[in-house]
Write a protein that holds these residues in place. Sequence first.
Motif, PDB file in Angstrom:
ATOM      1  N   GLY A  29       0.808  -1.222   0.000  1.00 44.91           N
ATOM      2  CA  GLY A  29       0.000   0.000   0.000  1.00 44.91           C
ATOM      3  C   GLY A  29       0.837   1.266   0.000  1.00 44.91           C
ATOM      4  N   LEU A  30       2.092   1.186  -0.430  1.00 44.00           N
ATOM      5  CA  LEU A  30       2.991   2.347  -0.406  1.00 44.00           C
ATOM      6  C   LEU A  30       2.920   3.177  -1.683  1.00 44.00           C
ATOM      7  CD1 LEU A  30       6.136   0.606   1.126  1.00 44.00           C
ATOM      8  CD2 LEU A  30       4.514   2.137   2.284  1.00 44.00           C
ATOM      9  N   ALA A  31       2.682   2.524  -2.808  1.00 46.31           N
ATOM     10  CA  ALA A  31       2.677   3.222  -4.095  1.00 46.31           C
ATOM     11  C   ALA A  31       1.964   2.369  -5.133  1.00 46.31           C
ATOM     12  CB  ALA A  31       4.116   3.493  -4.548  1.00 46.31           C
ATOM     13  N   LEU A  32       1.506   3.049  -6.172  1.00 43.42           N
ATOM     14  CA  LEU A  32       0.916   2.360  -7.317  1.00 43.42           C
ATOM     15  C   LEU A  32       1.600   2.913  -8.560  1.00 43.42           C
ATOM     16  CD1 LEU A  32      -1.173   0.368  -8.406  1.00 43.42           C
ATOM     17  CD2 LEU A  32      -2.791   2.285  -8.527  1.00 43.42           C
ATOM     18  N   ILE A  33       2.564   2.171  -9.062  1.00 45.82           N
ATOM     19  CA  ILE A  33       3.362   2.591 -10.212  1.00 45.82           C
ATOM     20  C   ILE A  33       3.191   1.546 -11.305  1.00 45.82           C
ATOM     21  CG2 ILE A  33       5.672   3.199 -11.049  1.00 45.82           C
ATOM     22  CD1 ILE A  33       4.825   5.034  -8.773  1.00 45.82           C
ATOM     23  N   GLN A  34       2.925   2.009 -12.526  1.00 47.87           N
ATOM     24  CA  GLN A  34       2.739   1.084 -13.641  1.00 47.87           C
ATOM     25  C   GLN A  34       3.763   1.321 -14.739  1.00 47.87           C
ATOM     26  OE1 GLN A  34      -1.448   1.440 -14.852  1.00 47.87           O
ATOM     27  NE2 GLN A  34      -1.663  -0.612 -13.976  1.00 47.87           N
ATOM     28  N   LYS A  35       4.148   0.237 -15.376  1.00 48.37           N
ATOM     29  CA  LYS A  35       5.005   0.287 -16.556  1.00 48.37           C
ATOM     30  C   LYS A  35       4.123   0.717 -17.713  1.00 48.37           C
ATOM     31  CE  LYS A  35       8.543  -1.094 -19.275  1.00 48.37           C
ATOM     32  NZ  LYS A  35       8.531   0.001 -20.222  1.00 48.37           N
ATOM     33  N   ILE A  36       4.591   1.694 -18.478  1.00 48.85           N
ATOM     34  CA  ILE A  36       3.848   2.174 -19.640  1.00 48.85           C
ATOM     35  C   ILE A  36       4.308   1.378 -20.865  1.00 48.85           C
ATOM     36  CG2 ILE A  36       3.361   4.164 -21.120  1.00 48.85           C
ATOM     37  CD1 ILE A  36       2.331   4.490 -18.245  1.00 48.85           C
ATOM     38  N   PRO A  37       3.422   0.622 -21.483  1.00 50.64           N
ATOM     39  CA  PRO A  37       3.844  -0.126 -22.673  1.00 50.64           C
ATOM     40  C   PRO A  37       4.108   0.822 -23.846  1.00 50.64           C
ATOM     41  CG  PRO A  37       1.497  -0.406 -22.286  1.00 50.64           C
ATOM     42  CD  PRO A  37       2.026   0.411 -21.143  1.00 50.64           C
ATOM     43  N   THR A  38       5.104   0.487 -24.639  1.00 49.90           N
ATOM     44  CA  THR A  38       5.407   1.271 -25.831  1.00 49.90           C
ATOM     45  C   THR A  38       4.488   0.804 -26.947  1.00 49.90           C
ATOM     46  OG1 THR A  38       7.697   1.393 -25.110  1.00 49.90           O
ATOM     47  CG2 THR A  38       7.250   1.972 -27.401  1.00 49.90           C
ATOM     48  N   PRO A  39       3.668   1.711 -27.498  1.00 50.67           N
ATOM     49  CA  PRO A  39       2.733   1.299 -28.546  1.00 50.67           C
ATOM     50  C   PRO A  39       3.468   0.944 -29.841  1.00 50.67           C
ATOM     51  CG  PRO A  39       2.471   3.643 -28.035  1.00 50.67           C
ATOM     52  CD  PRO A  39       3.537   3.112 -27.149  1.00 50.67           C
ATOM     53  N   ILE A  40       3.131  -0.229 -30.402  1.00 53.70           N
ATOM     54  CA  ILE A  40       3.753  -0.666 -31.655  1.00 53.70           C
ATOM     55  C   ILE A  40       2.684  -1.075 -32.653  1.00 53.70           C
ATOM     56  CG2 ILE A  40       5.892  -1.473 -30.547  1.00 53.70           C
ATOM     57  CD1 ILE A  40       4.772  -4.369 -31.010  1.00 53.70           C
ATOM     58  N   THR A  41       3.059  -1.053 -33.920  1.00 54.75           N
ATOM     59  CA  THR A  41       2.206  -1.572 -34.982  1.00 54.75           C
ATOM     60  C   THR A  41       2.926  -2.752 -35.622  1.00 54.75           C
ATOM     61  OG1 THR A  41       1.226   0.581 -35.432  1.00 54.75           O
ATOM     62  CG2 THR A  41       1.120  -1.055 -37.200  1.00 54.75           C
ATOM     63  N   PRO A  42       2.334  -3.943 -35.528  1.00 50.20           N
ATOM     64  CA  PRO A  42       2.966  -5.112 -36.153  1.00 50.20           C
ATOM     65  C   PRO A  42       2.995  -4.973 -37.676  1.00 50.20           C
ATOM     66  CG  PRO A  42       1.222  -5.770 -34.634  1.00 50.20           C
ATOM     67  CD  PRO A  42       1.120  -4.288 -34.826  1.00 50.20           C
ATOM     68  N   VAL A  43       4.101  -5.379 -38.269  1.00 48.13           N
ATOM     69  CA  VAL A  43       4.244  -5.369 -39.717  1.00 48.13           C
ATOM     70  C   VAL A  43       4.206  -6.799 -40.236  1.00 48.13           C
ATOM     71  CG1 VAL A  43       5.777  -4.775 -41.646  1.00 48.13           C
ATOM     72  CG2 VAL A  43       5.572  -3.231 -39.689  1.00 48.13           C
ATOM     73  N   SER A  44       4.851  -7.699 -39.492  1.00 54.11           N
ATOM     74  CA  SER A  44       4.916  -9.093 -39.905  1.00 54.11           C
ATOM     75  C   SER A  44       4.711  -9.991 -38.692  1.00 54.11           C
ATOM     76  CB  SER A  44       6.286  -9.359 -40.539  1.00 54.11           C
ATOM     77  OG  SER A  44       6.413 -10.714 -40.881  1.00 54.11           O
ATOM     78  N   ILE A  45       3.862 -11.006 -38.861  1.00 51.20           N
ATOM     79  CA  ILE A  45       3.573 -11.942 -37.771  1.00 51.20           C
ATOM     80  C   ILE A  45       3.821 -13.360 -38.278  1.00 51.20           C
ATOM     81  CG2 ILE A  45       1.789 -12.849 -36.225  1.00 51.20           C
ATOM     82  CD1 ILE A  45       0.432 -10.075 -36.419  1.00 51.20           C
ATOM     83  N   ASP A  46       4.586 -14.127 -37.503  1.00 47.28           N
ATOM     84  CA  ASP A  46       4.826 -15.537 -37.826  1.00 47.28           C
ATOM     85  C   ASP A  46       3.514 -16.281 -37.614  1.00 47.28           C
ATOM     86  OD1 ASP A  46       5.379 -18.396 -37.047  1.00 47.28           O
ATOM     87  OD2 ASP A  46       7.397 -17.804 -37.662  1.00 47.28           O
ATOM     88  N   LYS A  47       2.999 -16.899 -38.677  1.00 45.59           N
ATOM     89  CA  LYS A  47       1.680 -17.538 -38.605  1.00 45.59           C
ATOM     90  C   LYS A  47       1.647 -18.728 -37.647  1.00 45.59           C
ATOM     91  CE  LYS A  47      -0.349 -16.144 -43.004  1.00 45.59           C
ATOM     92  NZ  LYS A  47       0.522 -15.077 -43.406  1.00 45.59           N
ATOM     93  N   GLU A  48       2.748 -19.492 -37.588  1.00 43.71           N
ATOM     94  CA  GLU A  48       2.771 -20.675 -36.718  1.00 43.71           C
ATOM     95  C   GLU A  48       2.836 -20.302 -35.243  1.00 43.71           C
ATOM     96  OE1 GLU A  48       5.483 -23.800 -37.764  1.00 43.71           O
ATOM     97  OE2 GLU A  48       5.092 -23.497 -39.899  1.00 43.71           O
ATOM     98  N   SER A  49       3.803 -19.492 -34.877  1.00 45.20           N
ATOM     99  CA  SER A  49       3.978 -19.158 -33.457  1.00 45.20           C
ATOM    100  C   SER A  49       3.098 -17.994 -33.019  1.00 45.20           C
ATOM    101  CB  SER A  49       5.441 -18.805 -33.173  1.00 45.20           C
ATOM    102  OG  SER A  49       5.786 -17.592 -33.828  1.00 45.20           O
ATOM    103  N   ARG A  50       2.551 -17.271 -34.021  1.00 46.16           N
ATOM    104  CA  ARG A  50       1.733 -16.086 -33.762  1.00 46.16           C
ATOM    105  C   ARG A  50       2.503 -15.007 -33.011  1.00 46.16           C
ATOM    106  NH1 ARG A  50      -3.940 -18.459 -31.884  1.00 46.16           N
ATOM    107  NH2 ARG A  50      -4.231 -16.276 -31.360  1.00 46.16           N
ATOM    108  N   HIS A  51       3.817 -14.966 -33.244  1.00 46.17           N
ATOM    109  CA  HIS A  51       4.666 -13.927 -32.666  1.00 46.17           C
ATOM    110  C   HIS A  51       4.898 -12.821 -33.681  1.00 46.17           C
ATOM    111  CE1 HIS A  51       5.960 -17.161 -29.788  1.00 46.17           C
ATOM    112  NE2 HIS A  51       5.770 -16.135 -28.979  1.00 46.17           N
ATOM    113  N   ILE A  52       5.017 -11.613 -33.193  1.00 48.29           N
ATOM    114  CA  ILE A  52       5.350 -10.481 -34.056  1.00 48.29           C
ATOM    115  C   ILE A  52       6.828 -10.596 -34.410  1.00 48.29           C
ATOM    116  CG2 ILE A  52       5.565  -7.967 -34.174  1.00 48.29           C
ATOM    117  CD1 ILE A  52       3.219  -7.888 -32.099  1.00 48.29           C
TER     118      ILE A  52
END
Length: 177
Positions: A29-52
Amino acid sequence: MGTWKTRGLRGSSLEDLINRSNDSYREKGLALIQKIPTPITPVSIDKESRHITLAYFDQKSTVDYIGSVQGIPVCFDAKECSSNTFPLQNIHPHQIAFMEEFEKQGGISFIILSYTHKNEIYYLPLGHLKQFWKRMEDGGRKSFTYEEVDKSWKIESHRDIFVHYLEMIQKDLIGRD
């Protein structure tokens, strides 16, 4: 010395250690700090693993973390340095501008800087960073050295809080009064 160097945490990145510390702060209960995600736009996605596999950043990010410590707005960026010289090109003008605006709104802005080769972590108040920045803008060094960092701002670990930066926020607040 701090427990963050223990064998179990060796190789953990600064962000991992800060995230664990933030979890502990939240649980206590000392603090509430969040990591801000960096917004990205995927260009290519591996169809099998579904990874960007290829993406680009949508916009300039501001800082890595934002939140509140006992009602005080806080924002900061986490940086790692593997030598005694930190290049200011690792901090962008829009980040400095955001942190300045954040402080004008009553918040506290800073950098958490890890000298990985020394196993030391420092809190760099925005005011200190701006001094180095101004020197660069005035034609001076485009970096600052480990020796120039005020060692009284060293961040220690405390039990389950690996990067215990709340103590330094307290010091920063006292210095502003």
